[in-house]
Design a protein around this motif. Structure first.
Motif, PDB file in Angstrom:
ATOM      1  N   UNK A  15       0.862  -1.176   0.000  1.00 32.80           N
ATOM      2  CA  UNK A  15       0.000   0.000   0.000  1.00 32.80           C
ATOM      3  C   UNK A  15       0.896   1.223   0.000  1.00 32.80           C
ATOM      4  N   UNK A  16       0.407   2.320  -0.547  1.00 31.97           N
ATOM      5  CA  UNK A  16       1.227   3.523  -0.668  1.00 31.97           C
ATOM      6  C   UNK A  16       1.850   3.953   0.663  1.00 31.97           C
ATOM      7  N   UNK A  20       5.807   4.822   1.093  1.00 27.97           N
ATOM      8  CA  UNK A  20       6.229   6.160   1.528  1.00 27.97           C
ATOM      9  C   UNK A  20       7.023   6.089   2.831  1.00 27.97           C
ATOM     10  N   UNK A  21       6.638   5.205   3.748  1.00 31.25           N
ATOM     11  CA  UNK A  21       7.379   5.060   5.012  1.00 31.25           C
ATOM     12  C   UNK A  21       8.801   4.578   4.754  1.00 31.25           C
ATOM     13  N   UNK A  22       8.962   3.587   3.876  1.00 29.53           N
ATOM     14  CA  UNK A  22      10.300   3.117   3.524  1.00 29.53           C
ATOM     15  C   UNK A  22      11.110   4.243   2.903  1.00 29.53           C
ATOM     16  N   UNK A  23      10.506   4.948   1.979  1.00 26.69           N
ATOM     17  CA  UNK A  23      11.174   6.061   1.302  1.00 26.69           C
ATOM     18  C   UNK A  23      11.626   7.124   2.300  1.00 26.69           C
ATOM     19  N   UNK A  24      10.706   7.552   3.162  1.00 26.00           N
ATOM     20  CA  UNK A  24      11.021   8.616   4.140  1.00 26.00           C
ATOM     21  C   UNK A  24      12.070   8.162   5.150  1.00 26.00           C
ATOM     22  N   UNK A  25      12.059   6.892   5.521  1.00 25.53           N
ATOM     23  CA  UNK A  25      13.030   6.387   6.498  1.00 25.53           C
ATOM     24  C   UNK A  25      14.440   6.318   5.910  1.00 25.53           C
ATOM     25  N   UNK A  26      14.545   5.932   4.638  1.00 25.33           N
ATOM     26  CA  UNK A  26      15.870   5.741   4.047  1.00 25.33           C
ATOM     27  C   UNK A  26      16.441   6.988   3.386  1.00 25.33           C
ATOM     28  N   UNK A  66       6.758   7.117  -4.943  1.00 29.60           N
ATOM     29  CA  UNK A  66       6.593   8.330  -4.129  1.00 29.60           C
ATOM     30  C   UNK A  66       6.897   9.590  -4.927  1.00 29.60           C
ATOM     31  N   UNK A  67       8.031   9.611  -5.609  1.00 31.83           N
ATOM     32  CA  UNK A  67       8.466  10.833  -6.285  1.00 31.83           C
ATOM     33  C   UNK A  67       7.718  11.104  -7.592  1.00 31.83           C
ATOM     34  N   UNK A  68       7.405  10.065  -8.313  1.00 36.50           N
ATOM     35  CA  UNK A  68       6.839  10.258  -9.646  1.00 36.50           C
ATOM     36  C   UNK A  68       5.320  10.179  -9.673  1.00 36.50           C
ATOM     37  N   UNK A  69       4.756   9.172  -8.994  1.00 37.85           N
ATOM     38  CA  UNK A  69       3.332   8.904  -9.149  1.00 37.85           C
ATOM     39  C   UNK A  69       2.495   9.190  -7.912  1.00 37.85           C
ATOM     40  N   UNK A  70       3.102   9.286  -6.745  1.00 34.60           N
ATOM     41  CA  UNK A  70       2.402   9.489  -5.482  1.00 34.60           C
ATOM     42  C   UNK A  70       1.298   8.445  -5.261  1.00 34.60           C
ATOM     43  N   UNK A  71       1.563   7.226  -5.729  1.00 34.72           N
ATOM     44  CA  UNK A  71       0.643   6.113  -5.486  1.00 34.72           C
ATOM     45  C   UNK A  71       1.397   4.805  -5.671  1.00 34.72           C
TER      46      UNK A  71
END
Length: 103
Positions: A15-16, A20-26, A66-71
């Motif tokens: 799920x998005x 996003x959580x993985x992205x923001x954490x790393x 996250x960066x391109x599609x936000x979904x």
């Protein structure tokens, strides 16, 4: 996840908010992670370094969402993800959507 196929399958099931959580954490740690991983050849990574490398590749999968599609889903008009077949050929090329791409 050790393979591109496993990462792609996990991405499709996520799920998005998970992506996003993985992205923001790393994201803030990425420069340090890459510095650490760039200190030696990939084929000499120990188990911990290998897991960190795989986590970094998972970050890349999440970053596109996250960066391109936000979904987490494929954007409207895109091919269904199930149509793509990811795997290595005997020559080291990649199979993408049934067509061989060298590189």
């Amino acid at each position: 996840m050790a393979t591109e196929f496993e990462r792609a399958q996990r991405h499709l099931q996520a799920h998005y908010p998970e992506l996003e959580a993985l992205y923001r954490a790393l994201l803030p740690r990425l420069p340090s992670i890459l510095d650490d991983l760039n200190r030696k050849p990939i084929d000499t990574f120990d188990a911990g370094e290998q897991r960190l490398f795989w986590l970094t590749l998972s970050f890349v999968e999440a970053a596109v969402a996250v960066e391109r599609f936000q979904c987490a889903d494929m954007p409207p008009g895109a091919f269904e993800a199930e149509r793509f077949q990811i795997g290595a050929t005997a020559t080291g090329s990649m199979l993408v959507g049934g067509d061989c791409v060298t590189g």
